[in-house]
Design an enzyme around this catalytic site. Structure first.
Site, PDB file in Angstrom:
ATOM      1  N   LYS A   1      54.993   0.751   3.807  1.00 19.90           N
ATOM      2  CA  LYS A   1      54.573   0.658   5.209  1.00 19.90           C
ATOM      3  C   LYS A   1      53.052   0.601   5.232  1.00 19.90           C
ATOM      4  O   LYS A   1      52.387   1.645   5.299  1.00 19.90           O
ATOM      5  CB  LYS A   1      55.022   1.907   5.979  1.00 19.90           C
ATOM      6  CG  LYS A   1      56.509   2.042   6.206  1.00 19.90           C
ATOM      7  CD  LYS A   1      56.770   3.331   6.997  1.00 19.90           C
ATOM      8  CE  LYS A   1      58.234   3.576   7.227  1.00 19.90           C
ATOM      9  NZ  LYS A   1      58.464   4.951   7.742  1.00 19.90           N
TER      10      LYS A   1
ATOM     11  N   PHE B   1      60.609   4.317  11.208  1.00 22.34           N
ATOM     12  CA  PHE B   1      61.463   5.092  10.315  1.00 22.34           C
ATOM     13  C   PHE B   1      62.694   4.287   9.915  1.00 22.34           C
ATOM     14  O   PHE B   1      63.344   3.681  10.762  1.00 22.34           O
ATOM     15  CB  PHE B   1      61.889   6.395  10.993  1.00 22.34           C
ATOM     16  CG  PHE B   1      62.515   7.370  10.038  1.00 22.34           C
ATOM     17  CD1 PHE B   1      61.725   8.161   9.218  1.00 22.34           C
ATOM     18  CD2 PHE B   1      63.895   7.473   9.948  1.00 22.34           C
ATOM     19  CE1 PHE B   1      62.306   9.054   8.325  1.00 22.34           C
ATOM     20  CE2 PHE B   1      64.484   8.367   9.054  1.00 22.34           C
ATOM     21  CZ  PHE B   1      63.688   9.155   8.245  1.00 22.34           C
TER      22      PHE B   1
ATOM     23  N   ARG C   1      71.977   8.473   3.179  1.00 26.25           N
ATOM     24  CA  ARG C   1      71.608   7.944   1.854  1.00 26.25           C
ATOM     25  C   ARG C   1      72.670   7.016   1.291  1.00 26.25           C
ATOM     26  O   ARG C   1      72.396   6.149   0.483  1.00 26.25           O
ATOM     27  CB  ARG C   1      71.403   9.087   0.851  1.00 26.25           C
ATOM     28  CG  ARG C   1      70.242  10.007   1.180  1.00 26.25           C
ATOM     29  CD  ARG C   1      69.940  10.880  -0.042  1.00 26.25           C
ATOM     30  NE  ARG C   1      69.105  12.022   0.277  1.00 26.25           N
ATOM     31  CZ  ARG C   1      67.775  11.988   0.330  1.00 26.25           C
ATOM     32  NH1 ARG C   1      67.144  10.853   0.128  1.00 26.25           N
ATOM     33  NH2 ARG C   1      67.089  13.069   0.605  1.00 26.25           N
TER      34      ARG C   1
ATOM     35  N   GLU D   1      59.469   4.305  -6.636  1.00 32.05           N
ATOM     36  CA  GLU D   1      59.485   5.020  -5.356  1.00 32.05           C
ATOM     37  C   GLU D   1      60.361   4.252  -4.372  1.00 32.05           C
ATOM     38  O   GLU D   1      60.347   3.019  -4.351  1.00 32.05           O
ATOM     39  CB  GLU D   1      58.066   5.107  -4.790  1.00 32.05           C
ATOM     40  CG  GLU D   1      57.427   6.469  -4.894  1.00 32.05           C
ATOM     41  CD  GLU D   1      58.047   7.541  -4.005  1.00 32.05           C
ATOM     42  OE1 GLU D   1      59.275   7.529  -3.775  1.00 32.05           O
ATOM     43  OE2 GLU D   1      57.303   8.408  -3.546  1.00 32.05           O
ATOM     44  N   ASP D   2      61.095   4.977  -3.546  1.00 33.99           N
ATOM     45  CA  ASP D   2      61.887   4.330  -2.506  1.00 33.99           C
ATOM     46  C   ASP D   2      60.966   3.711  -1.459  1.00 33.99           C
ATOM     47  O   ASP D   2      61.103   2.550  -1.106  1.00 33.99           O
ATOM     48  CB  ASP D   2      62.861   5.322  -1.851  1.00 33.99           C
ATOM     49  CG  ASP D   2      62.188   6.605  -1.372  1.00 33.99           C
ATOM     50  OD1 ASP D   2      60.992   6.821  -1.663  1.00 33.99           O
ATOM     51  OD2 ASP D   2      62.865   7.403  -0.701  1.00 33.99           O
TER      52      ASP D   2
ATOM     53  N   ASP E   1      54.739   5.540   2.255  1.00 33.57           N
ATOM     54  CA  ASP E   1      54.466   5.685   3.684  1.00 33.57           C
ATOM     55  C   ASP E   1      52.972   6.007   3.844  1.00 33.57           C
ATOM     56  O   ASP E   1      52.145   5.099   3.824  1.00 33.57           O
ATOM     57  CB  ASP E   1      55.392   6.799   4.206  1.00 33.57           C
ATOM     58  CG  ASP E   1      55.333   7.012   5.697  1.00 33.57           C
ATOM     59  OD1 ASP E   1      55.021   6.066   6.420  1.00 33.57           O
ATOM     60  OD2 ASP E   1      55.605   8.134   6.148  1.00 33.57           O
TER      61      ASP E   1
ATOM     62  N   ASP F   1      67.027   8.975   3.601  1.00 35.60           N
ATOM     63  CA  ASP F   1      67.787   9.830   4.510  1.00 35.60           C
ATOM     64  C   ASP F   1      67.031  10.152   5.791  1.00 35.60           C
ATOM     65  O   ASP F   1      65.816  10.000   5.881  1.00 35.60           O
ATOM     66  CB  ASP F   1      68.096  11.161   3.825  1.00 35.60           C
ATOM     67  CG  ASP F   1      66.849  12.033   3.686  1.00 35.60           C
ATOM     68  OD1 ASP F   1      65.825  11.518   3.198  1.00 35.60           O
ATOM     69  OD2 ASP F   1      66.888  13.216   4.094  1.00 35.60           O
TER      70      ASP F   1
ATOM     71  N   GLY G   1      65.077  10.009  -2.832  1.00 36.48           N
ATOM     72  CA  GLY G   1      65.225   8.719  -2.164  1.00 36.48           C
ATOM     73  C   GLY G   1      65.375   7.504  -3.076  1.00 36.48           C
ATOM     74  O   GLY G   1      65.955   6.508  -2.683  1.00 36.48           O
TER      75      GLY G   1
HETATM   76  P1  IMP Z   1      54.378   9.448   1.711  1.00 38.42           P
HETATM   77  O1  IMP Z   1      53.976  10.586   0.838  1.00 38.42           O
HETATM   78  O2  IMP Z   1      53.912   9.614   3.119  1.00 38.42           O
HETATM   79  O3  IMP Z   1      53.999   8.095   1.153  1.00 38.42           O
HETATM   80  O4  IMP Z   1      55.945   9.507   1.894  1.00 38.42           O
HETATM   81  C1  IMP Z   1      56.750   9.320   0.843  1.00 38.42           C
HETATM   82  C2  IMP Z   1      58.135   9.878   1.025  1.00 38.42           C
HETATM   83  O5  IMP Z   1      58.486  10.159   2.389  1.00 38.42           O
HETATM   84  C3  IMP Z   1      59.107   8.819   0.583  1.00 38.42           C
HETATM   85  O6  IMP Z   1      59.288   8.862  -0.810  1.00 38.42           O
HETATM   86  C4  IMP Z   1      60.327   9.148   1.383  1.00 38.42           C
HETATM   87  O7  IMP Z   1      61.102  10.095   0.687  1.00 38.42           O
HETATM   88  C5  IMP Z   1      59.796   9.718   2.667  1.00 38.42           C
HETATM   89  N1  IMP Z   1      59.771   8.695   3.736  1.00 38.42           N
HETATM   90  C6  IMP Z   1      58.688   8.011   4.202  1.00 38.42           C
HETATM   91  N2  IMP Z   1      59.017   7.141   5.168  1.00 38.42           N
HETATM   92  C7  IMP Z   1      60.369   7.252   5.319  1.00 38.42           C
HETATM   93  C8  IMP Z   1      61.317   6.572   6.178  1.00 38.42           C
HETATM   94  O8  IMP Z   1      61.011   5.671   6.992  1.00 38.42           O
HETATM   95  N3  IMP Z   1      62.611   6.962   6.025  1.00 38.42           N
HETATM   96  C9  IMP Z   1      63.025   7.927   5.135  1.00 38.42           C
HETATM   97  N4  IMP Z   1      62.170   8.571   4.338  1.00 38.42           N
HETATM   98  C10 IMP Z   1      60.848   8.239   4.418  1.00 38.42           C
HETATM   99 MG    MG Z   2      60.741   9.443  -1.994  1.00 37.09          MG
END
Ligand code: IMP
Ligand code: MG
Length: 179
Positions: free
Chosen positions: A134, A155, A168, A102-103, A106, A162, A48
């Site tokens: 977020k 989302f 993407r 990081e993109d 979450d 993606d 991402g």
């Molecule tokens: P986390 O581990 O829950 O913080 O999620 C991290 C990863 O989940 C990110 O690096 C993204 O690749 C993916 N992700 C989380 N939220 C979204 C979203 O809204 N759209 C697309 N990918 C997401």
């Molecule tokens: Mg990611």
């Protein structure tokens, strides 16, 4: 409004390409200032973060290095809660000034699982830069040093992010359309 369809879902425009680039440029300036006499090593988390990392890197005016690793914790629009390391870290980070790219942060699970591996290798400093955060979705709190946009718990798609592999390539960000 220019709604788009990706797989079975509809998305509406959220942040324009210009808004994103402007923030990424500001972040690059801040980092250049904070790391003036240093040579940071950026660790970009694939997939991402590729677009964010490329744009940020182009705006840097200090000496900097970048490497890419792959961790994945997402299937569809809900976190699967599984973190898999596909491509490991092969650059020596001991004594280096590390900035993780990081993109989106979450739940925080991906980073909270990965950070101990980085600390283990004793970098000289470690900071985290995220395009998106977020705050409402936090399950595993992580200290984020640089954030371009704090967004609601919806989302999003585009600019490297993606939905099941697609979207993407979009140069702006879209948000999942509520029914
Ligand atoms: P986390 O581990 O829950 O913080 O999620 C991290 C990863 O989940 C990110 O690096 C993204 O690749 C993916 N992700 C989380 N939220 C979204 C979203 O809204 N759209 C697309 N990918 C997401
Ligand atoms: Mg990611």
């Amino acid at each position: 409004m220019a709604t788009i369809q990706v797989h079975d879902k509809y998305f509406i425009p959220y942040l324009s390409a210009n808004e994103i680039l402007e923030k990424v440029k500001q972040l690059a300036e801040t980092i250049c200032n904070d790391y003036k006499d240093k040579r940071p090593l950026f660790i970009s988390i694939l997939n991402g973060s590729f677009m964010f990392s490329a744009d940020l890197f182009k705006f840097l005016t200090i000496d900097a290095e970048i490497c890419f690793i792959k961790l994945a914790s997402y299937k569809g629009t809900k976190s699967s809660g599984q973190v898999i390391t596909a491509i490991g870290l092969d650059t020596d980070i001991t004594g280096r000034d590390i900035i993780i790219l990081e993109d989106i942060i979450d739940t925080g699970k991906t980073l909270s699982q990965f950070l101990p591996q980085v600390y283990n290798q004793q970098p000289s400093s470690l900071k985290i830069a995220a395009l998106l955060h977020k705050p409402e979705a936090t399950v595993h709190p992580v200290k984020i040093d640089y954030i371009c946009f704090s967004i609601p718990n919806k989302f999003v798609l585009g600019y490297g992010l993606d939905y099941n592999g697609l979207g993407r390539n979009l140069s702006q960000l879209y948000q999942l359309k509520e029914d």
